[in-house]
Design a protein around this motif. Structure first.
Motif: not given
Length: 171
Positions: A52-64
């Motif tokens: 739950e703590e890492t998914v948003e950061e992984i998503m932002i990196g993936g989108r970048c």
């Protein structure tokens, strides 16, 4: 960033494929509904554990990363390199080799753009940032004049070549 119009779905330790020897990966889905009600889904595979703590950061990196890749393909497609997303492989890998040569040319241009003040000036002043014009200008000068090196080519672009001026090395 998580709101009512977007959500995550993720799973850790998922087999990459149906093979008995498949590597296990972690999978993240990000679903977003835009203002018009259209749903957009992105999916990433990673070796980073998803919580739950890492998914948003992984998503932002993936989108970048997607954005950077998309800009690169748009440059290769629309700025004079004439490459398509689906370039194909052709008979005996000819198209693959042509794609490799195109990527090599793009890499050389990127290195020149980062390191050569003459290239930067030529791109900025002569082509107004549009590479296709610069490539046509380079090709015209390259095919029309005897040049001793890149410095002379960019000097011709940046200062202009007078018609009838030909430098010939007689040594």
């Amino acid at each position: 960033m998580i709101s009512g119009n977007c959500w995550f779905r993720y799973a850790n330790n998922v087999p990459l494929n149906a093979s008995d020897f498949a590597e296990n990966v972690n999978v993240l889905d990000y679903v977003e509904t835009d203002k018009e009600g259209n749903r957009h889904t992105w999916c990433w595979v990673t070796d980073i554990e998803l919580t739950e703590e890492t998914v948003e950061e992984i998503m932002i990196g993936g989108r970048c990363r997607w954005h950077i890749e998309n800009q690169t393909f748009n440059t290769l497609k629309n700025q004079g390199y004439n490459i398509e997303h689906n370039y194909g492989h052709g008979k005996y890998h000819l198209a693959t080799n042509l794609a490799y040569l195109t990527f090599l040319a793009f890499m050389v241009d990127q290195i020149q753009e980062m390191t050569s003040p003459e290239f930067q000036k030529a791109l900025k002043e002569r082509s107004k940032g549009v590479r296709t014009y610069l490539w046509k200008l380079i090709t015209r000068i390259f095919l029309s004049w005897f040049l001793e090196g890149w410095d002379e080519l960019f000097e011709a672009i940046n200062k202009g070549i007078k018609p009838g001026r030909v430098k010939i090395n007689t040594s």
